[in-house]
Design an enzyme around this catalytic site. Sequence first.
Site: not given
Length: 185
Positions: A45, A50, A92-93, A134-135, A138
């Site tokens: 995701g 990000q 997380c990226l 999670h997204e 963000h």
Amino acid sequence: MIREIVIWPDPILKQVAKSVDGVDDTIQRLLDDMSETMYAADGVGLAAPQIAEGHRCIVIDTSPRQEGQKLIHLVNPEIVKTEGVTTYTEGCLSVPGEAEEVERAAKVWVRALDYFGKAYELECEGLLSIAVQHECDHLDGTLFVDHLSSLKREIIRRRMKRLKEERASDRAESIRTAAQHKSAL
Ligand code: NI
């Protein structure tokens, strides 16, 4: 185009992203860049902040770990209902190499616009439910580390600082090497 992923902590990741006024070419290009970046980084995701874009856009593809799933685009997503509680070890990226248990709703229903601007609602379970929560976080400037104790967060913050320093010196080194090669010609 593969874009650079912003590493936490960074003020960009704390900003609240703005709603999209209709899905046009620019937003579709952004969604394409996001999915390309997500796949290149081996993620499931990615949210627009990000890659330093302040739009309420998300891409998710949990298919490597969840059967029957595929790439989904969520523009202006809104979680309209939740059910139950679960914990999941999240990464997380934007926080590379870290993973911690976070408590989330077990099941969520999300409303969003798709890649063509069409409204839809999706019922999400398992990893997909975790990824949507999670997204969506963000888009409101919240990361999984914000769900941890301040002690754990500080330890991760220190490791990320070191990682950024290493990356900066690697970049400086590659610029130096490139310059040397140029002068050798
Ligand atoms: Ni993330």
